[in-house]
Design a protein around this motif. Structure first.
Motif, PDB file in Angstrom:
ATOM      1  N   UNK A  47       0.827  -1.205   0.000  1.00 38.10           N
ATOM      2  CA  UNK A  47       0.000   0.000   0.000  1.00 38.10           C
ATOM      3  C   UNK A  47       0.865   1.261   0.000  1.00 38.10           C
ATOM      4  N   UNK A  48       1.885   1.297   0.844  1.00 37.27           N
ATOM      5  CA  UNK A  48       2.707   2.492   1.000  1.00 37.27           C
ATOM      6  C   UNK A  48       3.399   2.874  -0.315  1.00 37.27           C
ATOM      7  N   UNK A  49       3.955   1.895  -1.007  1.00 33.40           N
ATOM      8  CA  UNK A  49       4.642   2.187  -2.269  1.00 33.40           C
ATOM      9  C   UNK A  49       3.671   2.673  -3.342  1.00 33.40           C
ATOM     10  N   UNK A  50       2.499   2.069  -3.372  1.00 31.85           N
ATOM     11  CA  UNK A  50       1.496   2.490  -4.357  1.00 31.85           C
ATOM     12  C   UNK A  50       1.063   3.927  -4.079  1.00 31.85           C
ATOM     13  N   UNK A  51       0.846   4.263  -2.813  1.00 36.27           N
ATOM     14  CA  UNK A  51       0.436   5.630  -2.481  1.00 36.27           C
ATOM     15  C   UNK A  51       1.549   6.632  -2.787  1.00 36.27           C
ATOM     16  N   UNK A  52       2.796   6.255  -2.562  1.00 36.94           N
ATOM     17  CA  UNK A  52       3.909   7.148  -2.904  1.00 36.94           C
ATOM     18  C   UNK A  52       3.916   7.436  -4.401  1.00 36.94           C
ATOM     19  N   UNK A  53       3.667   6.406  -5.204  1.00 33.03           N
ATOM     20  CA  UNK A  53       3.634   6.594  -6.661  1.00 33.03           C
ATOM     21  C   UNK A  53       2.449   7.462  -7.073  1.00 33.03           C
ATOM     22  N   UNK A  54       1.311   7.276  -6.422  1.00 34.24           N
ATOM     23  CA  UNK A  54       0.124   8.076  -6.752  1.00 34.24           C
ATOM     24  C   UNK A  54       0.365   9.540  -6.393  1.00 34.24           C
ATOM     25  N   UNK A  55       0.898   9.784  -5.201  1.00 29.75           N
ATOM     26  CA  UNK A  55       1.118  11.161  -4.741  1.00 29.75           C
ATOM     27  C   UNK A  55       2.156  11.867  -5.612  1.00 29.75           C
ATOM     28  N   UNK A  56       3.199  11.148  -6.001  1.00 33.48           N
ATOM     29  CA  UNK A  56       4.256  11.759  -6.815  1.00 33.48           C
ATOM     30  C   UNK A  56       3.857  11.899  -8.280  1.00 33.48           C
ATOM     31  N   UNK A  57       2.725  11.299  -8.667  1.00 38.07           N
ATOM     32  CA  UNK A  57       2.257  11.395 -10.042  1.00 38.07           C
ATOM     33  C   UNK A  57       2.835  10.339 -10.955  1.00 38.07           C
ATOM     34  N   UNK A  58       3.583   9.381 -10.401  1.00 37.76           N
ATOM     35  CA  UNK A  58       4.173   8.331 -11.221  1.00 37.76           C
ATOM     36  C   UNK A  58       3.127   7.343 -11.711  1.00 37.76           C
ATOM     37  N   UNK A  59       1.957   7.337 -11.111  1.00 33.82           N
ATOM     38  CA  UNK A  59       0.924   6.402 -11.511  1.00 33.82           C
ATOM     39  C   UNK A  59       0.113   6.866 -12.699  1.00 33.82           C
ATOM     40  N   UNK A  60       0.336   8.111 -13.132  1.00 30.85           N
ATOM     41  CA  UNK A  60      -0.456   8.645 -14.244  1.00 30.85           C
ATOM     42  C   UNK A  60       0.142   8.229 -15.577  1.00 30.85           C
ATOM     43  N   UNK A  61      -0.723   7.861 -16.486  1.00 31.51           N
ATOM     44  CA  UNK A  61      -0.300   7.497 -17.836  1.00 31.51           C
ATOM     45  C   UNK A  61      -0.656   8.641 -18.777  1.00 31.51           C
ATOM     46  N   UNK A  62       0.217   8.919 -19.706  1.00 34.78           N
ATOM     47  CA  UNK A  62      -0.022   9.999 -20.664  1.00 34.78           C
ATOM     48  C   UNK A  62      -1.082   9.567 -21.670  1.00 34.78           C
ATOM     49  N   UNK A  63      -2.028  10.462 -21.938  1.00 36.48           N
ATOM     50  CA  UNK A  63      -3.036  10.209 -22.964  1.00 36.48           C
ATOM     51  C   UNK A  63      -2.528  10.838 -24.248  1.00 36.48           C
ATOM     52  N   UNK A  64      -2.198  10.009 -25.217  1.00 33.74           N
ATOM     53  CA  UNK A  64      -1.622  10.497 -26.463  1.00 33.74           C
ATOM     54  C   UNK A  64      -2.675  10.860 -27.495  1.00 33.74           C
ATOM     55  N   UNK A  65      -3.925  10.545 -27.204  1.00 33.09           N
ATOM     56  CA  UNK A  65      -5.009  10.864 -28.126  1.00 33.09           C
ATOM     57  C   UNK A  65      -6.246  11.189 -27.305  1.00 33.09           C
ATOM     58  N   UNK A  66      -7.020  12.162 -27.740  1.00 35.55           N
ATOM     59  CA  UNK A  66      -8.188  12.584 -26.961  1.00 35.55           C
ATOM     60  C   UNK A  66      -9.237  11.482 -26.823  1.00 35.55           C
ATOM     61  N   UNK A  67      -9.222  10.504 -27.708  1.00 32.42           N
ATOM     62  CA  UNK A  67     -10.175   9.400 -27.638  1.00 32.42           C
ATOM     63  C   UNK A  67      -9.780   8.300 -26.669  1.00 32.42           C
ATOM     64  N   UNK A  68      -8.557   8.352 -26.165  1.00 28.45           N
ATOM     65  CA  UNK A  68      -8.107   7.339 -25.212  1.00 28.45           C
ATOM     66  C   UNK A  68      -8.801   7.518 -23.867  1.00 28.45           C
ATOM     67  N   UNK A  69      -9.083   6.415 -23.228  1.00 27.37           N
ATOM     68  CA  UNK A  69      -9.696   6.465 -21.911  1.00 27.37           C
ATOM     69  C   UNK A  69      -8.654   6.825 -20.864  1.00 27.37           C
ATOM     70  N   UNK A  70      -9.068   7.589 -19.870  1.00 25.91           N
ATOM     71  CA  UNK A  70      -8.167   7.931 -18.768  1.00 25.91           C
ATOM     72  C   UNK A  70      -8.078   6.739 -17.818  1.00 25.91           C
TER      73      UNK A  70
END
Length: 128
Positions: A47-70
């Motif tokens: 849990x702790x490592x996952x939350x660290x990644x979420x808080x730091x923004x490492x869990x976000x994936x780049x959307x390369x096209x507006x039609x891609x799902x978030x």
């Protein structure tokens, strides 16, 4: 004014924590359900490592096209930290993890409720 500006982003962090706790709950329940499945190995994520990644923004994936799902950042961070342990399911250990996870979920949801109670108090006092 967005609600996150009001509380310094803590509500969003707690929201993500609730999502990650919910996902972990399902994984622990799956471990318990597969207690007697031959060859099943314990699955979990820290849990702790996952939350660290979420808080730091490492869990976000780049959307390369507006039609891609978030993709939920918590889900992406959880998947990247997922691990399968090379041991069978220990019911006592899984029940302990389940109880701890439930308790932490309740604490986090009460903290969010208190934030909103404080906001309601400020609004109500302003009406006097």
């Amino acid at each position: 004014m967005p609600i996150n500006k009001l509380f310094g982003g803590s509500i969003e962090v707690m929201h993500q924590a609730l999502n990650v706790r919910n996902q972990r709950q399902g994984l622990i329940q799956s471990n318990i359900a597969n207690l007697e499945t031959p060859g099943y190995k314990v699955q979990d994520f820290p849990f702790e490592l996952v939350m660290q990644r979420v808080i730091s923004g490492q869990g976000e994936l780049a959307r390369t096209h507006k039609g891609h799902l978030a993709v939920d950042p918590g889900e992406a961070a959880r998947v990247s930290q997922f691990r399968q342990e090379e041991r069978p399911v220990d019911l006592d250990e899984e029940m302990l993890k389940l109880s701890e996870n439930q308790l932490m979920y309740q604490v986090t949801s009460k903290l969010i409720a208190k934030k909103f109670e404080g906001l309601r108090h400020v609004i109500d006092e302003g009406a006097k």
